[in-house]
Design a protein around this motif. Sequence first.
Motif, PDB file in Angstrom:
ATOM      1  N   SER A 106      24.132  43.674  32.224  1.00 41.90           N
ATOM      2  CA  SER A 106      23.402  42.561  32.848  1.00 41.90           C
ATOM      3  C   SER A 106      22.271  42.313  32.078  1.00 41.90           C
ATOM      4  O   SER A 106      21.302  43.069  31.762  1.00 41.90           O
ATOM      5  N   LEU A 120      20.810  36.403  34.617  1.00 39.67           N
ATOM      6  CA  LEU A 120      20.825  35.474  33.440  1.00 39.67           C
ATOM      7  C   LEU A 120      22.273  35.404  33.142  1.00 39.67           C
ATOM      8  O   LEU A 120      22.973  34.414  33.150  1.00 39.67           O
ATOM      9  N   ASN A 121      22.996  36.234  32.686  1.00 41.24           N
ATOM     10  CA  ASN A 121      24.408  36.519  32.519  1.00 41.24           C
ATOM     11  C   ASN A 121      24.887  38.059  32.330  1.00 41.24           C
ATOM     12  O   ASN A 121      24.029  39.010  32.489  1.00 41.24           O
ATOM     13  N   GLN A 122      26.090  38.211  32.478  1.00 45.79           N
ATOM     14  CA  GLN A 122      26.748  39.560  32.203  1.00 45.79           C
ATOM     15  C   GLN A 122      27.847  39.579  31.306  1.00 45.79           C
ATOM     16  O   GLN A 122      28.731  38.512  31.148  1.00 45.79           O
ATOM     17  N   ALA A 123      28.030  40.507  30.839  1.00 44.79           N
ATOM     18  CA  ALA A 123      29.011  40.659  29.714  1.00 44.79           C
ATOM     19  C   ALA A 123      29.996  42.013  29.536  1.00 44.79           C
ATOM     20  O   ALA A 123      29.293  42.907  30.361  1.00 44.79           O
ATOM     21  N   SER A 162      19.176  35.856  27.614  1.00 41.63           N
ATOM     22  CA  SER A 162      20.636  36.246  27.939  1.00 41.63           C
ATOM     23  C   SER A 162      21.082  37.063  26.755  1.00 41.63           C
ATOM     24  O   SER A 162      20.723  36.944  25.782  1.00 41.63           O
TER      25      SER A 162
END
Length: 396
Positions: A106, A120-123, A162
């Motif tokens: 994250s 911001l984003n998650q991968a 991100s």
Amino acid sequence: MKFTRRRFAILALSAAPLLFFATAVSAQKRTPNKPFLVYVGTYTNKTASKGIYAYLFDPVIGKLTAVGVAAESEDPSFLAVHLSGKYLYAVNEIDHFGGQKSGAVSSFAIDSKSGKLTLLNQASSQGAGPCYISLDKTGRFILVANYDGGSIAVFPIREDGSLAPASAFVQHSGSSVDKERQEGPHAHWIGTSPDNRFVLAADLGLDEILVYRFNSAKGSLAPDTPPFVKLNPGAGPRHLAFHPNGKFAYVLTEMGSSVTAFAYKASKGSLSPLQTVSTLSILRKDYSGVKEAAEIAVHPNGKFLYASNRAGIDSISTFSIDPVKGTLKLKDEYPTMGKTPRNFAIDPTGKFLLVANQESNNIIIFRIDSTTGALSPTGEITEVPAPVCITFVAAK
């Protein structure tokens, strides 16, 4: 792609547009004695924790003041702060992200005034049970170690902080002598060399420190020559810490409760063993119970090394470092005044050591003697649900 001596599968993925954060150093400048923001990663499953917690740390008296929940997140165990102080990254130590057998990574934007974090984003972390995260020296990439998956991955950082898709992935393979804990690879730590030319990964399941050549323009990895250095069978390497002079590296073994000192040759990224010493004092010479060493750190002055012991021992061991040879001498062992010291951190001033006692749900603060390295409790106890990792960032 296969390599002899160890079956590596290295997948180089396309790197997204990158930004070199030219203002990284200047953004972290601060006035003397100004408070730091402190973020604490925790375990949320089976605990009352909600995610990442924020505190203000007073470096004059060594006191934490609670700010509150900075961000709700599932099992955000280990954290890393960007060089600019604008972003924070966390591994989510899970094995079910996106319907796959994978953990997550994250990215958050830091509000330096309120301490709040905005996702911001998650991968996908590219493997199950990610347990460690760090940044390369340019601030362009994050590095992740997946414990359950036995793999490592590199992610580019976009201009807005991100995460872009992974630029490199390595699946470790093999096993070692302990059939219960070393039945397969278990990557436990990952970081770059001081000059950013190499990436090193500690794999508890293989009893190896693996070394990769790191392309800091593309975020790609390639096995070094030799591709790894072995530790004692069954030792279980967990974390690594470099000496500030870059000439020595120290590897903490979880299952052996020991520290192995290495001479580090920067031109080749190679490690040569110098010495292995126990993290347990002479008072425990007959100890035959479970050994679970957890964290290691070298003091910024390069004179002292610290290591934590769990499994009911619950202590911090202190070592002096020979300035020429890089070898260690165990000095003392201090109770952490709590249960299961999963992680500890030395504050940026070098005056205090903060211990995260995971199972007693608290952080204990110790003052560091600048001459001897000795620890003395300040009396400050901060309640935190299941703390796992402590990290600092300059407050504004």
